[in-house]
Scaffold this motif. Structure first.
Motif, PDB file in Angstrom:
ATOM      1  N   SER A  98       0.942  -1.205  -0.003  1.00 32.92           N
ATOM      2  CA  SER A  98      -0.132   0.143  -0.031  1.00 32.92           C
ATOM      3  C   SER A  98       1.074   1.271  -0.058  1.00 32.92           C
ATOM      4  O   SER A  98       2.000   1.201   0.141  1.00 32.92           O
ATOM      5  N   SER A 154      -0.328   6.974   3.592  1.00 29.40           N
ATOM      6  CA  SER A 154      -1.475   8.092   3.556  1.00 29.40           C
ATOM      7  C   SER A 154      -0.989   9.512   3.524  1.00 29.40           C
ATOM      8  O   SER A 154      -0.072   9.746   4.215  1.00 29.40           O
ATOM      9  N   SER A 155      -1.648  10.220   2.761  1.00 28.36           N
ATOM     10  CA  SER A 155      -1.068  11.651   2.849  1.00 28.36           C
ATOM     11  C   SER A 155      -1.995  12.591   3.655  1.00 28.36           C
ATOM     12  O   SER A 155      -1.908  13.721   3.807  1.00 28.36           O
ATOM     13  N   GLY A 156      -3.033  11.935   4.273  1.00 29.96           N
ATOM     14  CA  GLY A 156      -3.943  12.787   5.034  1.00 29.96           C
ATOM     15  C   GLY A 156      -3.771  12.388   6.737  1.00 29.96           C
ATOM     16  O   GLY A 156      -2.749  11.545   7.075  1.00 29.96           O
ATOM     17  N   HIS A 213      -5.821  11.264  10.766  1.00 28.15           N
ATOM     18  CA  HIS A 213      -7.141  11.130  11.297  1.00 28.15           C
ATOM     19  C   HIS A 213      -7.243  11.997  12.587  1.00 28.15           C
ATOM     20  O   HIS A 213      -6.349  11.974  13.104  1.00 28.15           O
ATOM     21  N   ALA A 268     -12.237  19.993   0.206  1.00 26.83           N
ATOM     22  CA  ALA A 268     -12.675  18.623   0.063  1.00 26.83           C
ATOM     23  C   ALA A 268     -14.179  18.752  -0.921  1.00 26.83           C
ATOM     24  O   ALA A 268     -14.802  19.952  -0.687  1.00 26.83           O
ATOM     25  N   LEU A 288     -19.589  11.873   3.403  1.00 21.09           N
ATOM     26  CA  LEU A 288     -18.710  11.026   2.597  1.00 21.09           C
ATOM     27  C   LEU A 288     -17.983  12.269   1.675  1.00 21.09           C
ATOM     28  O   LEU A 288     -18.742  13.094   1.070  1.00 21.09           O
ATOM     29  N   ASP A 339     -14.634  13.279  -1.100  1.00 17.48           N
ATOM     30  CA  ASP A 339     -14.057  12.524  -2.349  1.00 17.48           C
ATOM     31  C   ASP A 339     -12.796  11.792  -1.762  1.00 17.48           C
ATOM     32  O   ASP A 339     -12.181  10.873  -2.164  1.00 17.48           O
ATOM     33  N   GLU A 340     -11.996  12.484  -0.766  1.00 18.73           N
ATOM     34  CA  GLU A 340     -10.852  11.810  -0.140  1.00 18.73           C
ATOM     35  C   GLU A 340     -11.074  10.985   0.936  1.00 18.73           C
ATOM     36  O   GLU A 340     -10.069  10.078   1.191  1.00 18.73           O
ATOM     37  N   SER A 341     -12.226  11.209   1.789  1.00 22.54           N
ATOM     38  CA  SER A 341     -12.383  10.479   2.710  1.00 22.54           C
ATOM     39  C   SER A 341     -13.724  10.355   3.363  1.00 22.54           C
ATOM     40  O   SER A 341     -14.714  10.246   2.725  1.00 22.54           O
ATOM     41  N   HIS A 342     -13.813  10.750   4.827  1.00 27.65           N
ATOM     42  CA  HIS A 342     -15.056  10.893   5.334  1.00 27.65           C
ATOM     43  C   HIS A 342     -15.171  11.467   6.925  1.00 27.65           C
ATOM     44  O   HIS A 342     -13.996  11.253   7.249  1.00 27.65           O
ATOM     45  N   THR A 390     -17.255  11.341  10.465  1.00 27.72           N
ATOM     46  CA  THR A 390     -18.173  10.500  10.972  1.00 27.72           C
ATOM     47  C   THR A 390     -18.599  11.004  12.452  1.00 27.72           C
ATOM     48  O   THR A 390     -17.646  11.764  13.094  1.00 27.72           O
TER      49      THR A 390
END
Length: 92
Positions: free
Chosen positions: A13, A16-18, A20, A52, A76, A78-81, A83
């Motif tokens: 993999s 990640s560029s992001g 959490h 986003a 939701l 385009d890059e993630s979400h 919640t």
């Protein structure tokens, strides 16, 4: 981007560029039946002010019959979400 490889298998993999962000709110008791929509509106406003792109959003209240009373909300993008989960009887 750096490639990551799991030990003992062939799965790869990319890093990640992001990031959490987790936030826990306690003693957040909601007496308003529409609290789930207020939180969803806030989440959508945050996305709207960011670069986003919103893809979909939904909030569902729980009356306590099959799940603890509260709600779950998701936006939701385009890059993630994003919640949010609330268990009103526990103040979470």
């Amino acid at each position: 981007m750096r490639e990551l490889r799991s030990q003992g298998d062939n799965m790869t993999s990319t890093q990640s560029s992001g990031a959490h962000v987790f936030m826990d709110y306690t003693e957040a008791f909601f007496s308003d039946e529409m609290a789930h929509m207020q939180i969803l509106d806030l989440m959508r406003a945050v996305v709207d002010r960011s670069p986003a792109t919103e893809v979909h959003s939904k909030a569902v209240p729980f009356d306590g019959s099959t799940s603890p009373p509260g709600f779950a909300a998701v936006v939701l993008i385009d890059e993630s979400h994003l919640t949010a989960h609330c268990y009103a009887d526990q103040g979470l």
